[in-house]
Design a protein around this motif. Structure first.
Motif, PDB file in Angstrom:
ATOM      1  N   ARG A  52       0.826  -1.218   0.000  1.00  0.00           N
ATOM      2  CA  ARG A  52       0.000   0.000   0.000  1.00  0.00           C
ATOM      3  C   ARG A  52       0.860   1.267   0.000  1.00  0.00           C
ATOM      4  NH1 ARG A  52      -3.519  -1.009   5.217  1.00  0.00           N
ATOM      5  NH2 ARG A  52      -1.402  -1.570   5.908  1.00  0.00           N
ATOM      6  N   LEU A  53       2.120   1.119   0.380  1.00  0.00           N
ATOM      7  CA  LEU A  53       3.023   2.273   0.430  1.00  0.00           C
ATOM      8  C   LEU A  53       3.908   2.376  -0.810  1.00  0.00           C
ATOM      9  CD1 LEU A  53       4.157   2.090   4.181  1.00  0.00           C
ATOM     10  CD2 LEU A  53       2.236   3.345   3.187  1.00  0.00           C
ATOM     11  N   GLU A 294      -1.304   6.465   6.770  1.00  0.00           N
ATOM     12  CA  GLU A 294      -0.972   5.232   6.050  1.00  0.00           C
ATOM     13  C   GLU A 294       0.204   4.512   6.701  1.00  0.00           C
ATOM     14  OE1 GLU A 294      -1.428   8.106   4.599  1.00  0.00           O
ATOM     15  OE2 GLU A 294      -2.941   7.903   3.010  1.00  0.00           O
ATOM     16  N   SER A 297      -0.950   2.837   9.890  1.00  0.00           N
ATOM     17  CA  SER A 297      -1.710   1.625   9.570  1.00  0.00           C
ATOM     18  C   SER A 297      -0.775   0.488   9.171  1.00  0.00           C
ATOM     19  CB  SER A 297      -2.693   1.937   8.430  1.00  0.00           C
ATOM     20  OG  SER A 297      -3.362   0.773   8.014  1.00  0.00           O
TER      21      SER A 297
END
Length: 315
Positions: A52-53, A294, A297
């Motif tokens: 996701r990063l 983010e 998370s």
């Protein structure tokens, strides 16, 4: 690099010669260095592992964390060793190597900060064109260009400094082999070398700083048009924290390098250098990443995986 000098090694005086301060300073710098290692290597690992990063912003952050780790590691361990032992000698070639790699990573950091500012500009001011303007190839070119500028700048400044003759004192009034501190020891004519240092440093600083200031000027203009109070405060808080870091980094760099070495106060230079060699690399993960939703998370997800793995091993 040709060595036409009589000096074969240098003596780093360090931050202080007061025995009562050396142990407390060693503890403080050890703590700072550990935080730098954990923060930057942890951030790099987190970004690499969490898909996701895998975005342009975190690609730049990953490289910034790597650079911060490298250029802090170029300086801090030697400083810590010097605080614990009386022998503060560094060889001629080790001094040149330390200077070279420090300039490489410091210059790369400067251009990475500029790249990140441009990325923020593209995301905030031109969101509809972001995916087409910040492509993988463009991001890779910006990062590779940052490292290339670092190598070029280091080659010019290190080569320029160590082409001088050192036939007198070999005592460096600093805690690492910085260009102005080493250049003052030369017994040869150094006006041209000082001019090259000032010109090259000014070019690199002004180019990167111009990109940052223009990018954030447009960002601020866009933020002022935001009607949502929550969005306005969030954007303003982010910009303020980033600009604070820029100000500390570039303020100290300008103070250190955009003036002739003969006009430097070595005691002042030591204090100033602590900011950009030790404190900035420690603070960057906090300013840019750990306050980010983010990243938090991804960190919680990674921590949960580690907890599950430990529970499984203990069964």
């Amino acid at each position: 690099m040709k060595n036409s000098t009589e000096v074969t090694d240098f003596i780093l005086l360090g931050l202080t010669d007061d025995p009562q301060l050396q142990v407390p300073l060693f503890v403080i710098f050890t703590f700072i260095y550990l935080l730098t290692l954990i923060g930057n290597l942890g951030m790099t690992t987190l970004i690499l592992l969490d898909s996701r990063l895998h975005t342009p912003m975190y690609f730049f952050l990953c490289n910034l964390s790597l650079v911060d780790f490298c250029y802090s590691s170029t300086i801090t361990p030697k400083v810590m060793a010097g605080l614990l032992k009386a022998d503060k000698v560094i060889s001629y070639h080790a001094c040149a190597a330390q200077m070279f790699f420090f300039i490489v990573f410091a210059t790369a950091e400067s251009y990475l900060l500029a790249s990140m500012a441009y990325d923020q500009y593209a995301a905030v001011c031109k969101p509809l064109h972001y995916t087409t303007s910040m492509t993988t190839n463009r991001c890779a070119c910006l990062v590779v260009g940052s490292y290339a500028c670092g190598v070029l700048n280091a080659s010019v400044n290190t080569g320029d400094t160590f082409s001088l003759s050192f036939c007198g004192s070999n005592v460096i009034h600093h805690f690492f082999c910085d260009v102005p501190a080493v250049m003052t020891l030369s017994c040869s004519e150094k006006r041209i070398s000082e001019m090259i240092l000032v010109l090259v440093s000014s070019f690199n600083v002004l180019l990167a700083l111009s990109v940052i200031l223009i990018s954030y000027l447009f960002i601020c203009m866009t933020v002022l048009r935001v009607h949502s109070q929550e969005g306005y405060q969030k954007a303003l808080s982010t910009c303020a924290s980033h600009l604070t870091t820029f100000s500390i980094f570039y303020g100290t760099v300008i103070f250190m390098y955009v003036q002739p070495s003969s006009s430097h106060s070595m005691d002042t230079d030591k204090i100033t250098s602590v900011f950009y060699t030790m404190l900035i690399p420690m603070l960057n993960p906090v300013v840019y990443s750990l306050r980010n939703r983010e990243v938090k998370s991804a960190f919680n997800k990674a921590a949960e995986k580690v907890k599950v793995s430990l529970d499984f091993l203990l069964l």
